[in-house]
Design a protein around this motif. Sequence first.
Motif, PDB file in Angstrom:
ATOM      1  N   VAL A   5      43.613  14.462  55.919  1.00 55.60           N
ATOM      2  CA  VAL A   5      44.421  15.227  56.846  1.00 55.60           C
ATOM      3  C   VAL A   5      43.578  15.523  58.070  1.00 55.60           C
ATOM      4  O   VAL A   5      42.527  16.145  57.977  1.00 55.60           O
ATOM      5  CB  VAL A   5      44.910  16.549  56.200  1.00 55.60           C
ATOM      6  CG1 VAL A   5      45.690  17.358  57.206  1.00 55.60           C
ATOM      7  CG2 VAL A   5      45.746  16.257  54.982  1.00 55.60           C
ATOM      8  N   ASP A   6      44.032  15.048  59.221  1.00 54.91           N
ATOM      9  CA  ASP A   6      43.315  15.263  60.470  1.00 54.91           C
ATOM     10  C   ASP A   6      44.183  16.116  61.383  1.00 54.91           C
ATOM     11  O   ASP A   6      45.329  15.771  61.665  1.00 54.91           O
ATOM     12  CB  ASP A   6      43.025  13.905  61.112  1.00 54.91           C
ATOM     13  CG  ASP A   6      42.145  14.010  62.344  1.00 54.91           C
ATOM     14  OD1 ASP A   6      41.923  15.141  62.840  1.00 54.91           O
ATOM     15  OD2 ASP A   6      41.675  12.962  62.812  1.00 54.91           O
ATOM     16  N   ASP A  10      49.378  13.337  65.067  1.00 48.65           N
ATOM     17  CA  ASP A  10      50.674  13.760  65.587  1.00 48.65           C
ATOM     18  C   ASP A  10      51.701  13.904  64.477  1.00 48.65           C
ATOM     19  O   ASP A  10      52.895  13.917  64.739  1.00 48.65           O
ATOM     20  CB  ASP A  10      51.171  12.729  66.620  1.00 48.65           C
ATOM     21  CG  ASP A  10      50.340  12.748  67.884  1.00 48.65           C
ATOM     22  OD1 ASP A  10      49.820  13.817  68.235  1.00 48.65           O
ATOM     23  OD2 ASP A  10      50.222  11.683  68.521  1.00 48.65           O
ATOM     24  N   ARG A  11      51.219  14.018  63.251  1.00 50.28           N
ATOM     25  CA  ARG A  11      52.132  14.120  62.122  1.00 50.28           C
ATOM     26  C   ARG A  11      52.758  15.503  62.041  1.00 50.28           C
ATOM     27  O   ARG A  11      52.275  16.465  62.614  1.00 50.28           O
ATOM     28  CB  ARG A  11      51.411  13.823  60.817  1.00 50.28           C
ATOM     29  CG  ARG A  11      50.964  12.382  60.716  1.00 50.28           C
ATOM     30  CD  ARG A  11      50.377  12.096  59.398  1.00 50.28           C
ATOM     31  NE  ARG A  11      49.133  12.866  59.283  1.00 50.28           N
ATOM     32  CZ  ARG A  11      48.335  12.802  58.236  1.00 50.28           C
ATOM     33  NH1 ARG A  11      48.637  12.049  57.221  1.00 50.28           N
ATOM     34  NH2 ARG A  11      47.228  13.495  58.212  1.00 50.28           N
ATOM     35  N   CYS A  12      53.768  15.558  61.268  1.00 50.92           N
ATOM     36  CA  CYS A  12      54.492  16.795  61.009  1.00 50.92           C
ATOM     37  C   CYS A  12      53.594  17.768  60.241  1.00 50.92           C
ATOM     38  O   CYS A  12      52.897  17.359  59.305  1.00 50.92           O
ATOM     39  CB  CYS A  12      55.727  16.435  60.191  1.00 50.92           C
ATOM     40  SG  CYS A  12      56.620  17.823  59.522  1.00 50.92           S
ATOM     41  N   PRO A  13      53.599  19.061  60.576  1.00 53.28           N
ATOM     42  CA  PRO A  13      52.787  20.028  59.846  1.00 53.28           C
ATOM     43  C   PRO A  13      53.179  20.143  58.375  1.00 53.28           C
ATOM     44  O   PRO A  13      52.332  20.415  57.528  1.00 53.28           O
ATOM     45  CB  PRO A  13      53.022  21.351  60.575  1.00 53.28           C
ATOM     46  CG  PRO A  13      53.917  21.084  61.704  1.00 53.28           C
ATOM     47  CD  PRO A  13      54.298  19.642  61.703  1.00 53.28           C
ATOM     48  N   VAL A  14      54.442  19.901  58.070  1.00 49.39           N
ATOM     49  CA  VAL A  14      54.873  19.931  56.673  1.00 49.39           C
ATOM     50  C   VAL A  14      54.223  18.782  55.919  1.00 49.39           C
ATOM     51  O   VAL A  14      53.770  18.949  54.787  1.00 49.39           O
ATOM     52  CB  VAL A  14      56.415  19.893  56.552  1.00 49.39           C
ATOM     53  CG1 VAL A  14      56.848  19.747  55.104  1.00 49.39           C
ATOM     54  CG2 VAL A  14      57.032  21.134  57.185  1.00 49.39           C
TER      55      VAL A  14
END
Length: 115
Positions: A5-6, A10-14
Amino acid sequence: MKQHVDASDDRCPVEASINLIGGKWKILILYHLISDKSKRFNELQKTLSTITPRTLTRQLRELEEDRLIRRIIHPEVPPKVEYMLTDTGRSLVPILMELQNWGTNYLQNSDLDQA
């Protein structure tokens, strides 16, 4: 295999949250570490009776790597190793307690829904 996890992704926080605590065992391990005292490996394994030692070890290592739990090694013979929540892990306590409340309500009302 665990995905790293970086925070710059730009991934979803969920999605980031699920990557950290998702799966069958991690959330249960965290839940059983809520108490202020630490727990030893064997205590966790007894509590999570169907988890294999290999899986528990792997899940504990990932939670430690993600700084949600702390591994404390006491210099004794044989070595005494304990696990406890970090401050970051403790920040999940309200979420875990809400999951507990939701599960309790679901179990109590699931019989009513079938009537």
